[in-house]
Design a protein around this motif. Structure first.
Motif, PDB file in Angstrom:
ATOM      1  N   GLU A 155       7.824  -5.599   5.292  1.00 52.49           N
ATOM      2  CA  GLU A 155       6.712  -4.818   6.523  1.00 52.49           C
ATOM      3  C   GLU A 155       6.506  -5.816   7.023  1.00 52.49           C
ATOM      4  O   GLU A 155       6.465  -5.215   8.776  1.00 52.49           O
ATOM      5  CB  GLU A 155       5.557  -4.686   5.595  1.00 52.49           C
ATOM      6  N   ARG A 197       1.817   4.495  10.411  1.00 55.42           N
ATOM      7  CA  ARG A 197       3.400   4.044  10.952  1.00 55.42           C
ATOM      8  C   ARG A 197       4.704   5.839  10.055  1.00 55.42           C
ATOM      9  O   ARG A 197       5.768   5.389  10.504  1.00 55.42           O
ATOM     10  CB  ARG A 197       4.299   2.806  10.381  1.00 55.42           C
ATOM     11  N   GLU A 216       7.562  -4.545  10.915  1.00 48.80           N
ATOM     12  CA  GLU A 216       5.973  -3.730  11.999  1.00 48.80           C
ATOM     13  C   GLU A 216       5.727  -5.646  13.485  1.00 48.80           C
ATOM     14  O   GLU A 216       5.998  -4.658  13.931  1.00 48.80           O
ATOM     15  CB  GLU A 216       4.975  -4.299  11.453  1.00 48.80           C
ATOM     16  N   ARG A 245       7.811   3.873  13.353  1.00 48.35           N
ATOM     17  CA  ARG A 245       9.097   2.556  13.874  1.00 48.35           C
ATOM     18  C   ARG A 245      10.298   2.448  13.929  1.00 48.35           C
ATOM     19  O   ARG A 245      10.841   2.148  15.388  1.00 48.35           O
ATOM     20  CB  ARG A 245       8.212   1.548  12.841  1.00 48.35           C
ATOM     21  N   PRO A 255      -2.422  -5.509  13.172  1.00 53.02           N
ATOM     22  CA  PRO A 255      -0.791  -5.647  12.752  1.00 53.02           C
ATOM     23  C   PRO A 255      -0.394  -6.862  11.915  1.00 53.02           C
ATOM     24  O   PRO A 255      -0.625  -7.636  10.800  1.00 53.02           O
ATOM     25  CB  PRO A 255       0.400  -5.094  13.077  1.00 53.02           C
TER      26      PRO A 255
END
Length: 469
Positions: free
Chosen positions: A403, A379, A407, A306, A349
């Protein structure tokens, strides 16, 4: 006069309908002649009427930090970026419309027209009419969930019944008073709309712009999370994931060998929503959000895909400004403007992270970490270590929140998280400080500027709206 403000909030319905050549039967005062059910289907199928949501609040969040002085000086003094970025008491002057809020209230107006009239239309089955009405209910619920979390006070169980939310319009009127409904009342309407729509929608849509049962579950999960109702948030996230659980494997896209799927084709998107963004592209583009060190330092910069794929140096845009930007918009092969490619709607997600957070808050460490590591598997490179562990529920919650921030960056959710976590016992919102053109600005947890001010034009026309102080 009250009539003027209502018109400014919903103006343009007939103009937006002109994009659909099959849309007819417009009559005075915005009402539709209740004749052909198919006309309402044409309206619902025109994405221009329902796709927009709010996005300016991304700029106000602590995920963004423009520290390059040259870039700061290039921002036009009239650009809305400045008052939003510096948490100003006034964003819009007495002569300016809030284009973002207008766009979302126009979505609501379009929904209200359909909800109010489609059941009386002709030459359509009862099932067709109920399905069309249900789609409008979901779009309306999404719009109010965005509005109340930017222009209303944060949800607080103890005070929501009296805290000020936003004007709540549920009929297609174009004149009248616009008092704010309470935060509790707005959320009640959101949940009511979603529950009312559920029965008449497919499990998943043919295209992710269309509402579905999965979207209902997802929006309820988001709403309940923002309300601090973790039991209902988890239950709805779980149901959403039963219907849609696909994840994009970022390993397939590294190196730009394959173009990342755009918003409307992304299998992670449950309900596609796009920002209505008008920052000047010649001075500072809202799509090219400069990410803060506080966010970037959360990433494993060597192995987290990411970071490597969705964030890039500013120099990749051909400019000399320093800093690293949110780059995902530039990866699409799409005819949409770059800012419209930002995915602001609920996603797979997000549902996974809501479920994981709720497990952690229940003290179920193993369950929370299993979900987190399933997401991280998609990821990180297969040969890299991606598994996280937690000895306690509090440690698991910390991992989940970090996270979530990585995300879901630049999807409008970090600002909402800063609002809801203000009084969190373990991970409270921190004071945010930024320097812009030599002046230091500070945003304290729980500050009034966590609620965006209403435009002065609207307050002049309808003083009953009031400014939250």
């Amino acid at each position: 006069m009250n009539k003027n403000i209502l018109l400014s909030l919903v103006v343009g319905l007939s103009c937006s309908l002109s994009a659909c050549s099959d849309w007819v039967d417009i009559k005075t005062k915005g009402k539709l002649i209740p004749e052909e059910t198919v006309n309402y289907r044409y309206l619902m199928n025109n994405t221009e009427n329902f796709k927009y949501t709010l996005a300016y609040h991304d700029v106000a969040s602590d995920d963004i930090n423009m520290s390059d002085e040259t870039q700061q000086n290039a921002v036009y003094e009239t650009d809305k970026f400045i008052p939003i970025y510096t948490w100003a008491d006034e964003i819009y002057s007495q002569s300016e419309n809030d284009q973002e809020m207008n766009a979302v209230y126009q979505v609501i107006y379009n929904c209200n027209v359909v909800i109010d009239e489609v059941m009386g239309s002709k030459n359509g089955t009862q099932a067709e009419k109920l399905s069309i009405r249900a789609e409008a209910l979901v779009h309306r619920a999404d719009a109010y969930l965005a509005l109340v979390n930017v222009y209303g006070k944060p949800y607080n169980t103890a005070t929501a019944a009296t805290d000020q939310g936003v004007p709540l319009l549920t009929t297609p009127r174009v004149e009248g008073s616009l008092p704010r409904a309470s935060v509790e009342r707005v959320y009640e309407q959101i949940i009511s709309d979603l529950n009312d729509a559920f029965e008449y929608l497919p499990d998943v849509p043919q295209f992710n712009f269309y509402p579905s049962k999965c979207a209902v579950y997802a929006l309820k999960a988001r709403a309940y999370l923002l309300m601090g109702n973790y039991t209902e948030a988890k239950a709805n996230a779980v149901e959403a994931l039963k219907l849609q659980s696909g994840l994009e494997n970022l390993n397939l896209y590294i190196g730009d060998a394959v173009t990342y799927p755009e918003n409307l084709k992304d299998k992670e998107v449950i309900l596609a929503k796009m920002p209505r963004t008008t920052f000047s592209l010649t001075s500072y583009s809202a799509v090219d959000l400069v990410l803060s060190d506080g966010l970037l330092n959360l990433f494993d910069r060597d192995y987290d895909l990411r970071y490597l794929y969705f964030t890039r140096p500013m120099s990749e845009l051909g400019v000399e400004y320093t800093g690293r930007i949110y780059f995902k918009n530039h990866l699409y092969n799409s005819s949409y403007p770059k800012y419209e490619s930002r995915s602001m709607g609920p996603s797979v997600p997000e549902m996974m992270l809501i479920e994981a957070e709720c497990w952690a808050r229940e003290g179920k460490t193993t369950e929370a970490m299993n979900i987190l590591n399933t997401l991280r598997e998609y990821r990180f490179s297969p040969d890299e270590y991606y598994t996280l562990s937690a000895a306690t529920a509090t440690e698991a919650l910390g991992h989940v929140l970090q996270e979530r921030r990585k995300e879901l960056m630049c999807r409008g959710l970090r600002w909402m998280d800063q609002r809801r976590l203000t009084n969190d016992p373990d991970f409270p919102t921190q004071t945010v400080t930024r320097v812009f053109k030599g002046t230091t600005y500070t945003l304290q947890p729980g500050a009034v500027r966590y609620t965006f001010p209403m435009g002065e034009l609207y307050l002049e026309e309808n003083p009953e709206i009031g400014q939250i102080e």
